[in-house]
Scaffold this motif. Structure first.
Motif, PDB file in Angstrom:
ATOM      1  N   VAL A  88       0.854  -0.962   0.089  1.00  0.00           N
ATOM      2  CA  VAL A  88       0.066  -0.059  -0.016  1.00  0.00           C
ATOM      3  C   VAL A  88       0.832   1.336  -0.088  1.00  0.00           C
ATOM      4  O   VAL A  88       0.508   2.277  -0.717  1.00  0.00           O
ATOM      5  CB  VAL A  88      -0.773   0.065   1.205  1.00  0.00           C
ATOM      6  CG1 VAL A  88      -1.738   1.307   1.428  1.00  0.00           C
ATOM      7  CG2 VAL A  88      -2.007  -1.217   1.135  1.00  0.00           C
ATOM      8  N   ALA A  89       2.008   1.054   0.894  1.00  0.00           N
ATOM      9  CA  ALA A  89       2.786   2.354   0.732  1.00  0.00           C
ATOM     10  C   ALA A  89       3.522   2.859  -0.708  1.00  0.00           C
ATOM     11  O   ALA A  89       3.620   3.644  -0.976  1.00  0.00           O
ATOM     12  CB  ALA A  89       4.190   2.090   1.663  1.00  0.00           C
ATOM     13  N   VAL A  90       3.908   1.564  -1.275  1.00  0.00           N
ATOM     14  CA  VAL A  90       4.323   1.815  -2.681  1.00  0.00           C
ATOM     15  C   VAL A  90       3.301   2.351  -3.659  1.00  0.00           C
ATOM     16  O   VAL A  90       3.463   3.358  -4.374  1.00  0.00           O
ATOM     17  CB  VAL A  90       5.008   0.523  -3.346  1.00  0.00           C
ATOM     18  CG1 VAL A  90       5.494   0.735  -4.586  1.00  0.00           C
ATOM     19  CG2 VAL A  90       6.038  -0.102  -2.597  1.00  0.00           C
TER      20      VAL A  90
ATOM     21  N   VAL B 133       2.719   6.114  -2.832  1.00  0.00           N
ATOM     22  CA  VAL B 133       3.785   6.885  -3.606  1.00  0.00           C
ATOM     23  C   VAL B 133       3.475   7.148  -4.916  1.00  0.00           C
ATOM     24  O   VAL B 133       3.631   8.246  -5.579  1.00  0.00           O
ATOM     25  CB  VAL B 133       5.162   6.271  -3.403  1.00  0.00           C
ATOM     26  CG1 VAL B 133       6.042   6.873  -4.104  1.00  0.00           C
ATOM     27  CG2 VAL B 133       5.778   6.197  -2.108  1.00  0.00           C
TER      28      VAL B 133
ATOM     29  N   ILE C 209       0.489   9.544  -5.668  1.00  0.00           N
ATOM     30  CA  ILE C 209       0.921  10.826  -5.321  1.00  0.00           C
ATOM     31  C   ILE C 209       1.733  11.401  -6.539  1.00  0.00           C
ATOM     32  O   ILE C 209       1.622  12.329  -7.157  1.00  0.00           O
ATOM     33  CB  ILE C 209       1.742  11.183  -4.151  1.00  0.00           C
ATOM     34  CG1 ILE C 209       0.725  10.866  -2.742  1.00  0.00           C
ATOM     35  CG2 ILE C 209       2.290  12.523  -4.018  1.00  0.00           C
ATOM     36  CD1 ILE C 209       1.253  10.766  -1.531  1.00  0.00           C
TER      37      ILE C 209
ATOM     38  N   ARG D  88       2.083  14.955 -10.714  1.00  0.00           N
ATOM     39  CA  ARG D  88       2.530  14.881 -12.190  1.00  0.00           C
ATOM     40  C   ARG D  88       1.466  15.322 -12.930  1.00  0.00           C
ATOM     41  O   ARG D  88       1.799  16.633 -13.670  1.00  0.00           O
ATOM     42  CB  ARG D  88       3.068  13.899 -12.596  1.00  0.00           C
ATOM     43  CG  ARG D  88       3.921  13.955 -14.056  1.00  0.00           C
ATOM     44  CD  ARG D  88       4.660  12.889 -14.394  1.00  0.00           C
ATOM     45  NE  ARG D  88       5.692  13.051 -15.306  1.00  0.00           N
ATOM     46  CZ  ARG D  88       6.769  12.617 -15.810  1.00  0.00           C
ATOM     47  NH1 ARG D  88       7.027  11.457 -14.937  1.00  0.00           N
ATOM     48  NH2 ARG D  88       7.757  12.984 -16.414  1.00  0.00           N
TER      49      ARG D  88
ATOM     50  N   TYR E  94       0.068  19.174 -12.451  1.00  0.00           N
ATOM     51  CA  TYR E  94       1.171  20.160 -12.616  1.00  0.00           C
ATOM     52  C   TYR E  94       1.098  20.286 -14.192  1.00  0.00           C
ATOM     53  O   TYR E  94       1.188  21.269 -14.736  1.00  0.00           O
ATOM     54  CB  TYR E  94       2.600  19.726 -12.183  1.00  0.00           C
ATOM     55  CG  TYR E  94       3.643  20.471 -12.723  1.00  0.00           C
ATOM     56  CD1 TYR E  94       4.214  21.788 -12.217  1.00  0.00           C
ATOM     57  CD2 TYR E  94       4.470  19.719 -13.806  1.00  0.00           C
ATOM     58  CE1 TYR E  94       4.943  22.562 -12.526  1.00  0.00           C
ATOM     59  CE2 TYR E  94       5.523  20.903 -14.213  1.00  0.00           C
ATOM     60  CZ  TYR E  94       5.786  22.241 -13.577  1.00  0.00           C
ATOM     61  OH  TYR E  94       6.738  22.761 -14.272  1.00  0.00           O
TER      62      TYR E  94
ATOM     63  N   LYS F   3       1.083  23.116 -18.594  1.00  0.00           N
ATOM     64  CA  LYS F   3       1.549  23.260 -19.892  1.00  0.00           C
ATOM     65  C   LYS F   3       0.421  22.277 -20.763  1.00  0.00           C
ATOM     66  O   LYS F   3       0.940  21.436 -21.493  1.00  0.00           O
ATOM     67  CB  LYS F   3       2.894  22.773 -20.240  1.00  0.00           C
ATOM     68  CG  LYS F   3       3.361  21.643 -19.477  1.00  0.00           C
ATOM     69  CD  LYS F   3       4.719  21.361 -19.615  1.00  0.00           C
ATOM     70  CE  LYS F   3       5.201  20.215 -18.572  1.00  0.00           C
ATOM     71  NZ  LYS F   3       6.556  19.821 -18.743  1.00  0.00           N
TER      72      LYS F   3
ATOM     73  N   GLY G 131      11.454   5.536 -16.612  1.00  0.00           N
ATOM     74  CA  GLY G 131      11.595   6.815 -15.820  1.00  0.00           C
ATOM     75  C   GLY G 131      11.562   6.762 -14.135  1.00  0.00           C
ATOM     76  O   GLY G 131      11.796   7.361 -13.418  1.00  0.00           O
ATOM     77  N   TYR G 132      10.831   5.572 -14.027  1.00  0.00           N
ATOM     78  CA  TYR G 132      10.568   5.271 -12.449  1.00  0.00           C
ATOM     79  C   TYR G 132      11.319   3.986 -11.844  1.00  0.00           C
ATOM     80  O   TYR G 132      10.588   3.161 -11.220  1.00  0.00           O
ATOM     81  CB  TYR G 132       9.203   5.157 -11.913  1.00  0.00           C
ATOM     82  CG  TYR G 132       8.428   6.479 -12.099  1.00  0.00           C
ATOM     83  CD1 TYR G 132       8.039   7.445 -11.208  1.00  0.00           C
ATOM     84  CD2 TYR G 132       8.103   7.071 -13.591  1.00  0.00           C
ATOM     85  CE1 TYR G 132       7.510   8.608 -11.235  1.00  0.00           C
ATOM     86  CE2 TYR G 132       7.700   8.283 -13.758  1.00  0.00           C
ATOM     87  CZ  TYR G 132       7.248   9.348 -12.495  1.00  0.00           C
ATOM     88  OH  TYR G 132       6.772  10.587 -12.644  1.00  0.00           O
TER      89      TYR G 132
ATOM     90  N   TRP H 161       2.857   5.615  10.237  1.00  0.00           N
ATOM     91  CA  TRP H 161       2.128   4.714   9.645  1.00  0.00           C
ATOM     92  C   TRP H 161       2.692   3.392   9.654  1.00  0.00           C
ATOM     93  O   TRP H 161       2.106   2.294   9.790  1.00  0.00           O
ATOM     94  CB  TRP H 161       1.996   5.033   8.074  1.00  0.00           C
ATOM     95  CG  TRP H 161       0.548   4.338   7.296  1.00  0.00           C
ATOM     96  CD1 TRP H 161      -0.698   4.771   8.036  1.00  0.00           C
ATOM     97  CD2 TRP H 161       0.756   3.388   6.566  1.00  0.00           C
ATOM     98  NE1 TRP H 161      -1.605   4.024   7.332  1.00  0.00           N
ATOM     99  CE2 TRP H 161      -0.596   3.335   6.280  1.00  0.00           C
ATOM    100  CE3 TRP H 161       1.451   2.962   5.649  1.00  0.00           C
ATOM    101  CZ2 TRP H 161      -1.337   2.445   5.202  1.00  0.00           C
ATOM    102  CZ3 TRP H 161       0.971   2.199   4.769  1.00  0.00           C
ATOM    103  CH2 TRP H 161      -0.218   1.780   4.360  1.00  0.00           C
TER     104      TRP H 161
ATOM    105  N   VAL I 153      10.444   1.586   1.982  1.00  0.00           N
ATOM    106  CA  VAL I 153       9.715   1.970   0.791  1.00  0.00           C
ATOM    107  C   VAL I 153       9.846   3.806   0.878  1.00  0.00           C
ATOM    108  O   VAL I 153      10.134   4.257  -0.157  1.00  0.00           O
ATOM    109  CB  VAL I 153       8.340   1.595   0.746  1.00  0.00           C
ATOM    110  CG1 VAL I 153       7.610   2.568  -0.271  1.00  0.00           C
ATOM    111  CG2 VAL I 153       7.955   0.241   0.532  1.00  0.00           C
TER     112      VAL I 153
END
Lengths: 138, 121
Positions: A24-26, A29, A32, A37, A40, A45, A115-116, B85, B100
């Motif tokens: 869930v944490a991943v 991330v 978000i 992104r 923005y 643009k 890119g990730y 958390w 993480v």
């Protein structure tokens, strides 16, 4: 590491505890990252690469859904979101390889998430594995 | 913000992430040493962030300010959020959450450097 998870880590139907907590944490991330992104990109643009930015937004929504579903043990919603995510990263990854002109600007899913660190490519498989392990009367 | 600072902070985050990962692997509870390690990282992050904001205010280069500031705010929020958390999860995966988050901090530091130098976005 996850192979050593004991059976009690995977309480039936619970996707939010044990290894699921880290998963869930991943997802949070990436929820978000993709959402921020796209906001923005769309604000600053929007006219440069509307297709790519719309896809960023879609990816953001999918990650938010997956995070929410996994964190609240909504098994079926989680399966749907993760499957969509898998199709998205494979489809967009393939399209960026075949026709770079389609996406003048990058999204989370471009080039299979290169890119990730290719995490977007690996994540849906981990997600499906986890959902498979926790399947049961939800 | 220079290469040395950004990569130095990223390396520190990676080291603390490895330390947290040893907890996850050994099924060790979230203890004081890990808490102090994350605290030191957080302090360093806050100091470098303030320095980064001062540098942003003084530079005459065209840095994407909104992006830069929002990345920084994300970076400094991550470690405390992960600790809070993570502690709530009693299994070994509580510290997995911290791993993480710290890997994310390291990745974001590299991206921050790119934003600062204008090589990203």
């Amino acid at each position: 590491m996850s192979e050593h998870a004991s059976s009690e880590d995977a309480a039936a139907g619970r996707t939010s505890t044990g290894p699921g907590r880290a998963l869930v944490a991943v997802y949070a991330v990436f929820a978000i990252a993709a959402t921020a992104r796209s906001v923005y990109q769309l604000v600053v643009k929007a006219d440069e690469a509307p297709v790519a930015y719309a896809l960023s937004a879609l990816a953001g929504v999918v990650y938010v859904l997956a995070t929410y579903a996994l964190a609240t043990d909504r098994h079926r919603l989680a399966v749907g979101a993760v499957l969509f995510e898998l199709v998205g990263v494979l489809g967009v990854g393939l399209l960026t390889l075949l026709d770079g002109g389609l996406f003048p600007d990058a999204t989370v899913w471009s080039d299979f998430g290169a890119g990730y660190g290719y995490v977007p490519l690996v994540l849906p498989f981990v997600g499906l594995w986890w959902l498979h392990r926790t399947r049961g009367p939800a | 913000m220079t290469d040395t600072i950004a990569y130095g902070v990223a390396l520190l985050a990676l080291l603390v992430a490895v330390f947290a990962a040893t907890h996850t692997v050994r099924d060790a509870p979230f203890g004081n040493p890990l808490f102090y390690a994350v605290s030191v990282l957080e302090l360093v992050l806050l100091v470098v962030m303030v320095g980064g904001f001062v540098a942003l205010a003084q530079t005459d280069r065209d840095v994407s300010g909104g992006l830069y500031v929002s990345y920084w705010l994300t970076v400094v929020v991550l470690p405390p959020a992960a600790v809070l958390w993570g502690i709530a999860e009693k299994s070994r995966w509580g510290t997995g959450v911290v791993v993480v988050a710290l890997l994310t901090v390291a990745a974001l530091m590299v991206r921050l450097l790119g934003i600062w130098k204008g090589t990203y976005v």
